[in-house]
Scaffold this motif. Structure first.
Motif, PDB file in Angstrom:
ATOM      1  N   HIS A   1     -10.575   7.991  -3.973  1.00 20.75           N
ATOM      2  CA  HIS A   1      -9.255   7.869  -3.359  1.00 20.75           C
ATOM      3  C   HIS A   1      -8.797   6.421  -3.509  1.00 20.75           C
ATOM      4  CE1 HIS A   1      -9.302  11.808  -1.186  1.00 20.75           C
ATOM      5  NE2 HIS A   1     -10.605  11.650  -1.375  1.00 20.75           N
TER       6      HIS A   1
ATOM      7  N   LYS B   1      -5.127   3.668  -3.377  1.00 21.22           N
ATOM      8  CA  LYS B   1      -3.743   3.465  -2.967  1.00 21.22           C
ATOM      9  C   LYS B   1      -2.906   3.177  -4.204  1.00 21.22           C
ATOM     10  CE  LYS B   1      -4.282   3.671   1.576  1.00 21.22           C
ATOM     11  NZ  LYS B   1      -3.573   4.655   2.431  1.00 21.22           N
ATOM     12  N   ASP B   2      -1.797   3.888  -4.334  1.00 17.67           N
ATOM     13  CA  ASP B   2      -0.941   3.694  -5.490  1.00 17.67           C
ATOM     14  C   ASP B   2       0.496   3.575  -5.015  1.00 17.67           C
ATOM     15  OD1 ASP B   2      -0.166   3.377  -8.053  1.00 17.67           O
ATOM     16  OD2 ASP B   2      -0.474   5.446  -8.680  1.00 17.67           O
ATOM     17  N   ALA B   3       1.275   2.785  -5.718  1.00 20.21           N
ATOM     18  CA  ALA B   3       2.674   2.587  -5.350  1.00 20.21           C
ATOM     19  C   ALA B   3       3.483   3.802  -5.762  1.00 20.21           C
ATOM     20  CB  ALA B   3       3.221   1.340  -6.024  1.00 20.21           C
ATOM     21  N   GLY B   4       4.218   4.376  -4.805  1.00 16.43           N
ATOM     22  CA  GLY B   4       5.052   5.528  -5.079  1.00 16.43           C
ATOM     23  C   GLY B   4       6.379   5.138  -5.704  1.00 16.43           C
TER      24      GLY B   4
ATOM     25  N   ASN C   1       6.500   2.757  -1.876  1.00 15.03           N
ATOM     26  CA  ASN C   1       5.618   3.081  -0.764  1.00 15.03           C
ATOM     27  C   ASN C   1       4.207   3.366  -1.271  1.00 15.03           C
ATOM     28  OD1 ASN C   1       7.813   2.956   1.041  1.00 15.03           O
ATOM     29  ND2 ASN C   1       8.357   5.094   0.570  1.00 15.03           N
ATOM     30  N   GLN C   2       3.234   2.938  -0.502  1.00 14.66           N
ATOM     31  CA  GLN C   2       1.850   3.190  -0.841  1.00 14.66           C
ATOM     32  C   GLN C   2       1.502   4.640  -0.529  1.00 14.66           C
ATOM     33  OE1 GLN C   2      -0.456   1.069  -2.208  1.00 14.66           O
ATOM     34  NE2 GLN C   2       1.156  -0.439  -2.472  1.00 14.66           N
ATOM     35  N   GLN C   3       0.807   5.296  -1.444  1.00 10.44           N
ATOM     36  CA  GLN C   3       0.381   6.660  -1.211  1.00 10.44           C
ATOM     37  C   GLN C   3      -1.037   6.844  -1.727  1.00 10.44           C
ATOM     38  OE1 GLN C   3       2.984   9.256  -3.355  1.00 10.44           O
ATOM     39  NE2 GLN C   3       2.495   8.400  -5.358  1.00 10.44           N
ATOM     40  N   ASP C   4      -1.751   7.775  -1.088  1.00 11.44           N
ATOM     41  CA  ASP C   4      -3.128   8.070  -1.494  1.00 11.44           C
ATOM     42  C   ASP C   4      -3.117   8.926  -2.751  1.00 11.44           C
ATOM     43  OD1 ASP C   4      -4.310   6.680   0.576  1.00 11.44           O
ATOM     44  OD2 ASP C   4      -4.232   8.386   1.939  1.00 11.44           O
ATOM     45  N   VAL C   5      -3.890   8.510  -3.721  1.00 12.01           N
ATOM     46  CA  VAL C   5      -3.996   9.241  -4.979  1.00 12.01           C
ATOM     47  C   VAL C   5      -5.473   9.496  -5.264  1.00 12.01           C
ATOM     48  CG1 VAL C   5      -3.548   9.211  -7.455  1.00 12.01           C
ATOM     49  CG2 VAL C   5      -1.896   8.197  -5.870  1.00 12.01           C
TER      50      VAL C   5
END
Length: 268
Positions: free
Chosen positions: A156, A158-161, A165-169
């Motif tokens: 898992h 953190k990636d920039a949406g 926004n940061q989102q879990d990938v």
């Protein structure tokens, strides 16, 4: 009895006597001798007297000499004429591969070692590395010793949406391809023909570079094993195009060397 009957009886008895004489004379004639059968040249070779299992320490009683046609006796076979003391010399060796009863003994499948079993069966330059597994990450327990597997790392991040926004990938990557399973837990072979072995630890046969890649991956996320077909155990490693399309953010690492990252196309 009239004269005609006496004459007929005499003729019949005479004919029977002649037939018996001719038959006895025919049977007394010497029969022609059978053609001699050509004898193939043979040689005594050392074979397994009974089944020898992987990792078994062999004894003198596990061997016997067996007559073998010279034409089909490989140069790798142990011949009595060359090594008459072979059973004594080989006693105490460890079987790096199993033998079946009657199979010729070859030096390549035996190893003399004062170390443990695993160190004895490892090929030169390879390492035995263990890592934790769970049934759901090891093909449901259907991975057995001597199978070939791929090792995947899932993590898992953190990636920039789209809006920053940061989102879990969840990302996965193949870190090792086509590696050999040496053991499941403490079992270096199948037990009693079991089709599945449930264990908590798998020992893999790796190069030094692969060992480093696996050690780093263990700290980064969850490891999974993908069972490979026996048909492509010796296949040249190439990531197929359909695998690239089905893989999300895959960074393929072969033998510790990373390649370019491939992302899955957006679903329409």
């Amino acid at each position: 009895m009239n004269t005609a009957r006496i004459v007929v009886l005499a003729i019949a008895l005479g004919a029977g006597g002649v037939a018996a004489y001719l038959a006895s004379g025919f049977n007394s004639k010497p029969q022609p001798a059978a053609a001699p059968v050509a004898q193939l040249p043979t040689v005594d070779v050392l074979v397994a007297k009974s089944d020898i299992g992987l990792g078994q320490t062999v004894k003198v009683e596990d061997f016997q000499w067996q007559t073998w046609p010279t034409a089909s006796a490989s140069n790798s076979f142990i011949r009595r004429s060359d090594r008459p003391d072979a059973p004594t010399k080989l006693a105490g060796s460890i079987a790096r591969a199993p033998f079946i009863a009657g199979e010729p003994i070859r030096d390549q499948k035996l190893v003399k070692s004062d170390s443990g079993f695993m160190a004895a069966i490892l090929p030169t330059g390879m390492r035995g590395v263990s890592t934790e597994i769970a049934p759901e990450t090891a093909a449901g327990g259907f991975i057995l010793p001597n199978d070939r597997v791929d090792v995947l790392l899932t993590r898992h991040i953190k990636d920039a949406g789209a809006g920053g926004n940061q989102q879990d990938v969840i990302r996965s990557q193949v870190i090792l391809s086509n590696v050999r399973v040496l053991a499941i837990d403490q079992a270096p072979k199948e037990k009693d023909g079991q089709n599945a072995v449930i264990g908590k630890t798998v020992t893999l046969e790796l190069t030094p570079q692969q060992t480093i890649a696996l050690a780093a991956a263990r700290q980064a996320g969850t490891l999974s094993l993908a069972l490979r077909s026996i048909a492509d155990a010796h296949a040249v490693e190439n990531v197929a195009q359909d695998e690239k399309k089905l893989t999300q953010s895959i960074n393929v690492v072969r033998f510790g060397i990373p390649s370019s990252t491939t992302t899955v196309p957006t679903q329409q």
